[in-house]
Design an enzyme around this catalytic site. Structure first.
Site, mmCIF file in Angstrom:
data_model
loop_
_atom_site.group_PDB
_atom_site.id
_atom_site.type_symbol
_atom_site.label_atom_id
_atom_site.label_comp_id
_atom_site.label_asym_id
_atom_site.label_seq_id
_atom_site.Cartn_x
_atom_site.Cartn_y
_atom_site.Cartn_z
ATOM 1 N N ASP A 35 -15.944 38.944 -22.902
ATOM 2 C CA ASP A 35 -15.979 39.179 -24.355
ATOM 3 C C ASP A 35 -14.615 39.715 -24.798
ATOM 4 O OD1 ASP A 35 -18.827 39.537 -26.217
ATOM 5 O OD2 ASP A 35 -16.899 40.118 -27.101
ATOM 6 N N ILE A 60 -11.539 33.657 -25.276
ATOM 7 C CA ILE A 60 -11.774 32.301 -24.749
ATOM 8 C C ILE A 60 -10.887 31.241 -25.412
ATOM 9 C CG2 ILE A 60 -14.143 32.723 -23.967
ATOM 10 C CD1 ILE A 60 -14.977 31.031 -26.555
ATOM 11 N N ASN A 86 -21.430 31.073 -24.626
ATOM 12 C CA ASN A 86 -22.226 31.650 -25.722
ATOM 13 C C ASN A 86 -21.372 32.221 -26.852
ATOM 14 O OD1 ASN A 86 -24.642 33.288 -26.892
ATOM 15 N ND2 ASN A 86 -23.128 34.833 -26.317
ATOM 16 N N TYR A 150 -18.618 25.873 -39.369
ATOM 17 C CA TYR A 150 -19.524 26.229 -38.262
ATOM 18 C C TYR A 150 -20.359 25.022 -37.796
ATOM 19 C CZ TYR A 150 -23.118 29.029 -35.808
ATOM 20 O OH TYR A 150 -23.985 29.566 -34.880
ATOM 21 N N LYS A 154 -20.276 23.249 -34.116
ATOM 22 C CA LYS A 154 -21.446 23.164 -33.233
ATOM 23 C C LYS A 154 -21.826 21.703 -32.969
ATOM 24 C CE LYS A 154 -22.138 27.603 -32.552
ATOM 25 N NZ LYS A 154 -22.000 28.220 -31.235
#
Ligand code: NAI
Length: 246
Positions: A35, A60, A86, A150, A154
């Site tokens: 994280d 990330i 995630n 978003y 996705k």
């Protein structure tokens, strides 16, 4: 002694990621928790124990940080059994009010970050001829007002999942996505109460899901019972994706 599985979980400091860590440590799995939120992330080692969780503060989106994470994992463990992508963010706005920064930030974390993690783990899993990847997408990939950044990110995650299932299938690596609907986490707790109430009313179940609902599905997908399931997107959304509701 049965050897523990080694699983990397991103966005592990809170919400769904933390619930995934909590679930996996009960299943003979050593979790490498990732994280950018180091303050909450480091607490995972205290809560679950250093023999069960190792926390690493990684962004990330940063290629070098991601590559050094994998080098570190390989030198410590010699293999990686599963990766759960995630980590994700929202920056909602109607498209006419959305800035390029809001677009880039969401595509950067949700799609590019997930792709970077997948590329590095694919190199490892192809070589070891085994592995599981689970990408957390969202029901919103089907379309949500105010989420052009978003939803697109996705949708990209769903497409990425399908492509990697094709590319890694013959190397004994299964790649699937989980598409949560409305889940009670710090991300949704930031929504205005009246907006949240409307979203709950639009649910067939009239409830929000819990992080554990997603974690249970992830645990199933990385289990040894799923070697013939790959390239799929599993909805954990209280039926919202069905689309027809009065
Ligand atoms: P959250 O905001 O509670 O937690 C996300 C975690 O990701 C945070 O700890 C954050 O620090 C971390 N993160 C963000 N950017 C990062 C980066 N660049 N590198 C490393 N870590 C980073 O979010 P929540 O609700 O737990 O969501 C988890 C995933 O589930 C996300 O991918 C989200 O898009 C997805 N999702 C969530 C839904 C919900 O209703 N909560 C619904 C559908 C999908």
């Amino acid at each position: 002694m049965i050897q523990k599985r080694i699983c990397i979980v991103t966005g592990a400091a809170k919400g769904i990621g933390k619930a995934i860590v909590q679930r996996l440590v009960t299943e003979n799995t050593f979790v490498v928790a990732i994280d950018i939120d180091a303050e909450n992330g480091i607490l995972l080692e205290n809560v679950f124990g250093k023999d069960k969780v190792h926390f690493s503060s990684i962004n990330i989106c940063n290629e070098k940080e991601v590559q050094s994470l994998f080098a570190d994992c390989l030198s410590r463990f010699g293999r990686i059994d599963a990766l759960v992508n995630n980590a994700g963010i929202i920056r909602d706005n109607m498209i006419w009010n959305m800035s390029v920064d809001e677009f880039d930030a969401v595509i950067g974390v949700n799609l590019k970050g997930t792709w970077l993690m997948c590329r590095e783990v694919a190199r490892v899993m192809k070589e070891q001829n085994s592995g599981r990847i689970v990408n957390i997408a969202s029901r919103a990939w089907l379309g949500n007002k105010g989420q052009s950044n978003y939803s697109a990110s996705k949708a990209g995650v769903v497409a990425l999942t399908r492509v990697l299932a094709l590319e890694l299938g013959k190397y004994n690596v299964c790649v699937n996505a989980v598409a949560p609907g409305l889940i009670d986490t710090p991300m949704t707790q930031k929504l205005k109460p009246e907006v949240l109430q409307k979203l709950i009313e639009a649910q067939p179940t009239k409830t929000m899901g819990l992080p554990e609902d997603v974690a249970n599905t992830v645990a199933f997908l990385i289990s040894e019972h799923t070697q013939f399931i790959t390239g799929q997107t599993i909805y954990v959304d209280g039926g919202k994706s069905i689309g027809a509701s009065l």
